[in-house]
Design a protein around this motif. Structure first.
Motif, PDB file in Angstrom:
ATOM      1  N   LEU A 522      23.196  40.399   1.463  1.00 20.16           N
ATOM      2  CA  LEU A 522      22.046  39.551   1.209  1.00 20.16           C
ATOM      3  C   LEU A 522      21.483  39.840  -0.179  1.00 20.16           C
ATOM      4  N   GLU A 523      20.521  39.032  -0.589  1.00 23.50           N
ATOM      5  CA  GLU A 523      19.926  39.217  -1.903  1.00 23.50           C
ATOM      6  C   GLU A 523      19.168  40.535  -1.973  1.00 23.50           C
ATOM      7  N   GLY A 524      19.405  41.294  -3.030  1.00 20.20           N
ATOM      8  CA  GLY A 524      18.773  42.599  -3.184  1.00 20.20           C
ATOM      9  C   GLY A 524      17.302  42.537  -3.508  1.00 20.20           C
ATOM     10  N   TYR A 552      22.146  47.983   9.558  1.00 23.03           N
ATOM     11  CA  TYR A 552      21.694  47.383   8.303  1.00 23.03           C
ATOM     12  C   TYR A 552      21.650  48.444   7.208  1.00 23.03           C
ATOM     13  N   CYS A 553      21.558  47.967   5.967  1.00 22.10           N
ATOM     14  CA  CYS A 553      21.382  48.839   4.810  1.00 22.10           C
ATOM     15  C   CYS A 553      20.216  48.301   3.999  1.00 22.10           C
ATOM     16  N   CYS A 554      19.263  49.165   3.703  1.00 19.09           N
ATOM     17  CA  CYS A 554      18.113  48.801   2.872  1.00 19.09           C
ATOM     18  C   CYS A 554      17.862  49.962   1.920  1.00 19.09           C
ATOM     19  N   TYR A 560      22.101  44.762   3.286  1.00 18.92           N
ATOM     20  CA  TYR A 560      23.275  44.365   4.057  1.00 18.92           C
ATOM     21  C   TYR A 560      22.926  44.333   5.546  1.00 18.92           C
ATOM     22  N   LEU A 561      23.584  43.433   6.256  1.00 22.19           N
ATOM     23  CA  LEU A 561      23.488  43.363   7.711  1.00 22.19           C
ATOM     24  C   LEU A 561      24.873  43.615   8.290  1.00 22.19           C
ATOM     25  N   MET A 638      12.950  34.602   8.041  1.00 20.19           N
ATOM     26  CA  MET A 638      11.860  35.567   7.866  1.00 20.19           C
ATOM     27  C   MET A 638      12.030  36.373   6.582  1.00 20.19           C
ATOM     28  N   LEU A 639      13.273  36.555   6.153  1.00 25.20           N
ATOM     29  CA  LEU A 639      13.531  37.386   4.978  1.00 25.20           C
ATOM     30  C   LEU A 639      13.135  36.694   3.683  1.00 25.20           C
TER      31      LEU A 639
END
Length: 764
Positions: A522-524, A552-554, A560-561, A638-639
């Motif tokens: 996804l967009e950073g 997920y990664c944040c 990332y999902l 939502m993101l």
């Protein structure tokens, strides 16, 4: 929703309120001392606004047993939907000729004529009560001469909270009794500020709030929010119904008989009570939800059912009990049940140890009192041993748990009811034991065992060293099962440095246990806090038609999902590829439509809060190894801060669903190019012309008619006539007819899309 409707009917539809009680109910502002309600007179006390009444009622299965309760009494709610919200004494029932009275000494008394005694009182005889009032909010209060509240029904709730009513520390809601047996489910507000759902007194299967704030109360607000608040009204936790802030005439929060806590709203249009939030998303996660009826699983429609999978189980009076092994003479065997988690319920104290699967299995086999074990390995291997015949649990293909149930190796061996003839005894020859041979064999065995252990230890050390980060995956929060948080380094490791791309910004990877996953980039620039909040919400949702979010990664500018992997990839590639399209038979296309419809309907109506997909298309529908459809990337709006009304969001999903069904029927990916043509062909009586030529006319004519009708309804320009996803699913299931639709629209862009386009301006 069907399950929730059944629960509601258990309290409302089955409620027998005679016409006499309606005629004799009088709206009063005050209830003087000496006032009496009796079973024989069928009278009632009514609030001044007429919304609530208190009186006797009973149920058809208990025609001679009566209770006193406060119920909805509004003219806007039909008699058979006037749900009881408070019962004097909880489970207390009385017989004919009994009465409920505000005595001259200021005490409310429920007198049972059958027993000839008082079975419940308010204990206010010494508190100078002057009168009673049934307030407009449903609260029955006793007042003194100064109009101070001496006692109120809001302080002694049964199974329901009304708006404005508080559940304070040490207070409890208890689910209604069934078949004269008190429920073991309760909602409890503890001293640490946590709201907890319990089974018996020791098993907590849901909680809200942090264990750090004392003297909090749970309160239901009139706008559809359940909150934990301090005495100064400071809010520490809240959750919202999907119709939060909508204009709703009546609401209530109830602990239902199935152990789930639900918020209900009165729907004026459909004239029904509808659940707009529930505490435990997956009903199978409610402890002992099947009690003695077996284990909880999901059927083809996504609803939970109770089954008894133990073919060797003892079934008595519809109970599903694991066999007793006390007299298993020839020995026992362990029967394996994959993807199943079991636990004992009577008693609930299972023995848990850290060990391997084989050791777990052998421990039960060697323990005469053990009836079953469950082995799980979610980062650390655990063995749960049960020593009771009363076993419950749940089963699902996504569970990383294996259970073993013990049974006799010979089903007839446990206490046979007829004598068995002994086999002839073979002649036994005396023999000598070779002691040196035994010592040598034992020494060799020990040496080999040590070598094997050292080898395995070295292998595990190397493996752990390679996956030291992945082995320490952290759970995001209780109840979100298997949702894991990864660093960007771990994302690169499990995807092989993004070596296998399977779609736009989508990569295939594998967890340390070789479980394949799909990783979406996804967009950073997405805000970290917003990302984690959305992931937490989406990760707690489970439905067989939704692709499960595994992690997920944040980290820094990386988002990332990690989803469960679907073996056959996206639906889009099967539509676009002529060879693969042949595998999409008419039957599979209709099954995919129905499964996707059910999944979207689940997001709209059965999650704790309303959730839309927002970007439903063939690319976001994947097919597993059995060609079962799963919807992915739901809730991602939502993101990106996409704000729209619940109705607009739901209708966007309905429209997108209609486009997807038309794609499945016609084989055209861009339906805007064929919509007018498809409608014209259908109107002229040639629906078969719309069908994908690659199907070679192997279609069901009735299903084709049904699919096209619901498609054209979903694509109506006038949003007021678009169906809900619930109606769409019923049409596809064949339980609701669809009228011939009018022309969808002259051009594809609806009024809503034009409005959205004008608002977005330069972003388009």
């Amino acid at each position: 929703m069907l399950e929730q409707d059944k629960l509601l009917h258990g309290f409302a539809l089955l409620l027998c309120i005679s016409l006499g009680s309606l005629l004799s109910g009088i709206a009063v502002s005050e209830i003087p001392l000496g006032s009496k309600l009796s079973v024989g007179e069928s009278n009632s006390w009514v609030s001044s606004n007429g919304d609530f009444a208190i009186g006797f009622y009973n149920f058809p299965d208990q025609p001679k047993q009566f209770s006193v309760g406060i119920r909805f009494n509004s003219k806007f709610v039909p008699v058979d939907k006037q749900t009881v919200v408070w019962v004097a004494g909880g489970d207390v029932t009385v017989g004919n000729n009994s009465y409920f009275q505000l005595q001259e000494n200021g005490e409310l008394v429920l007198f049972d004529a059958l027993q000839g005694e008082e079975v419940w009182t308010s204990k206010t005889s010494q508190l100078s009560v002057a009168l009673a009032v049934l307030c407009d909010d449903g609260n029955l209060v006793l007042l003194n001469e100064n109009r101070d509240v001496i006692w109120q029904s809001f302080d002694s709730p049964t199974d329901t909270l009304l708006p404005g009513q508080r559940l304070s520390t040490f207070r409890t809601l208890r689910a209604a009794s069934q078949n004269y047996v008190s429920s073991l489910y309760s909602l409890y507000m503890n001293v640490s500020g946590q709201l907890q759902l319990k089974w018996e007194s020791s098993i907590i299967y849901w909680s809200a709030g942090r264990p750090s704030h004392s003297n909090l109360s749970a309160v239901l607000t009139s706008d559809g929010s359940l909150q934990l608040v301090a005495p100064n009204l400071e809010r520490f936790w809240s959750v919202f119904g999907e119709d939060h802030n909508d204009t709703v005439r009546f609401r209530f929060l109830r602990l239902d008989v199935d152990g789930n806590l639900r918020l209900y709203s009165w729907m004026e249009v459909s004239q029904t009570w509808r659940s707009v939030w529930q505490a435990v998303e997956n009903q199978c996660n409610v402890f002992a939800t099947c009690d003695q009826q077996g284990i909880c699983a999901f059927n083809a429609s996504g609803s939970h059912v109770c089954t008894c999978p133990f073919h060797h189980a003892v079934q008595s009076n519809s109970k599903c009990l694991v066999s007793s092994q006390h007299d298993c003479k020839p020995g026992s065997i362990m029967v394996e049940h994959a993807n199943m988690f079991l636990y004992g319920i009577y008693p609930v104290h299972d023995f848990i140890s850290r060990t391997s699967l084989d050791k777990c299995k052998s421990m039960c086999l060697s323990d005469p009192s053990c009836t079953a074990v469950t082995f799980t390995n979610d980062g650390s291997a655990k063995c749960r041993m049960m020593k009771t015949q009363y076993v419950s649990g749940y089963s699902d293909p996504s569970l990383s748990a294996t259970s073993f149930v013990k049974r006799c190796s010979d089903p007839l061996a446990a206490d046979p009811i007829f004598p068995l003839k002994s086999p002839p005894q073979a002649h036994k020859e005396p023999y000598n034991i070779c002691i040196p041979c035994l010592v040598g064999a034992a020494s060799g065995t020990i040496f080999v065992f040590i070598v094997i252990q050292l080898g395995m230890g070295f292998y595990l050390y190397k493996r752990k060293n390679n996956y030291r980060r992945l082995a320490s995956l952290a759970h995001s929060r209780p109840g979100s099962k298997c949702l894991i948080m990864l660093s960007f380094t771990e994302i690169k490791e499990l995807t092989g440095n993004f070596n296998d791309q399977i779609g736009p910004k989508m990569f295939k990877g594998a967890l340390p246990d070789k479980q394949p996953v799909a990783v979406k980039e996804l967009e950073g620039t997405i805000e970290a806090r917003k990302f984690r909040a959305a992931v937490s919400k989406v990760g707690s949702i489970y439905h067989k038609g939704l692709a499960k979010l595994e992690g997920y990664c944040c980290e820094f500018n990386h988002r990332y999902l990690v989803y469960e992997y679907a073996e056959n990839g996206s639906l889009e590639k099967y539509i676009e590829n002529p060879t693969l399209a042949e595998r999409l038979t008419w039957r599979k296309r209709m099954d995919i439509s129905l499964n996707v419809g059910r999944a979207i309907f689940y997001l709209h109506t059965e999650c704790r809060e309303f959730l839309c997909h927002g970007n439903l298309k063939c690319e976001n529908v994947v097919l597993d190894e059995n060609f079962e459809a799963k919807v992915k990337e739901f809730g991602l709006g939502m993101l990106y801060g996409e704000a729209s009304s619940r109705r607009a969001s739901a209708q966007k999903d309905v429209e997108d669903f209609g486009k997807m069904v038309l794609t499945l029927v016609s084989g055209f990916k861009e339906v805007k190019d064929v919509l007018d043509w498809a409608y014209k062909e259908w109107m002229e009586g040639h629906p078969e012309n719309v069908v994908d030529k690659r199907l070679k006319n192997k279609v069901d004519a009735e299903e084709l008619e049904c699919a096209l009708r619901i498609t054209f309804w979903c694509l109506q320009a006038d949003e007021r006539v678009k169906p809900s996803m619930g109606e769409v699913v019923k049409v596809l299931e064949g339980t609701l007819p669809a009228d011939p639709p009018p022309p969808p629209f002259s051009c594809l862009i609806s009024a809503r899309e034009v409005e959205d386009t004008s608002e977005s301006g330069s972003e388009v």
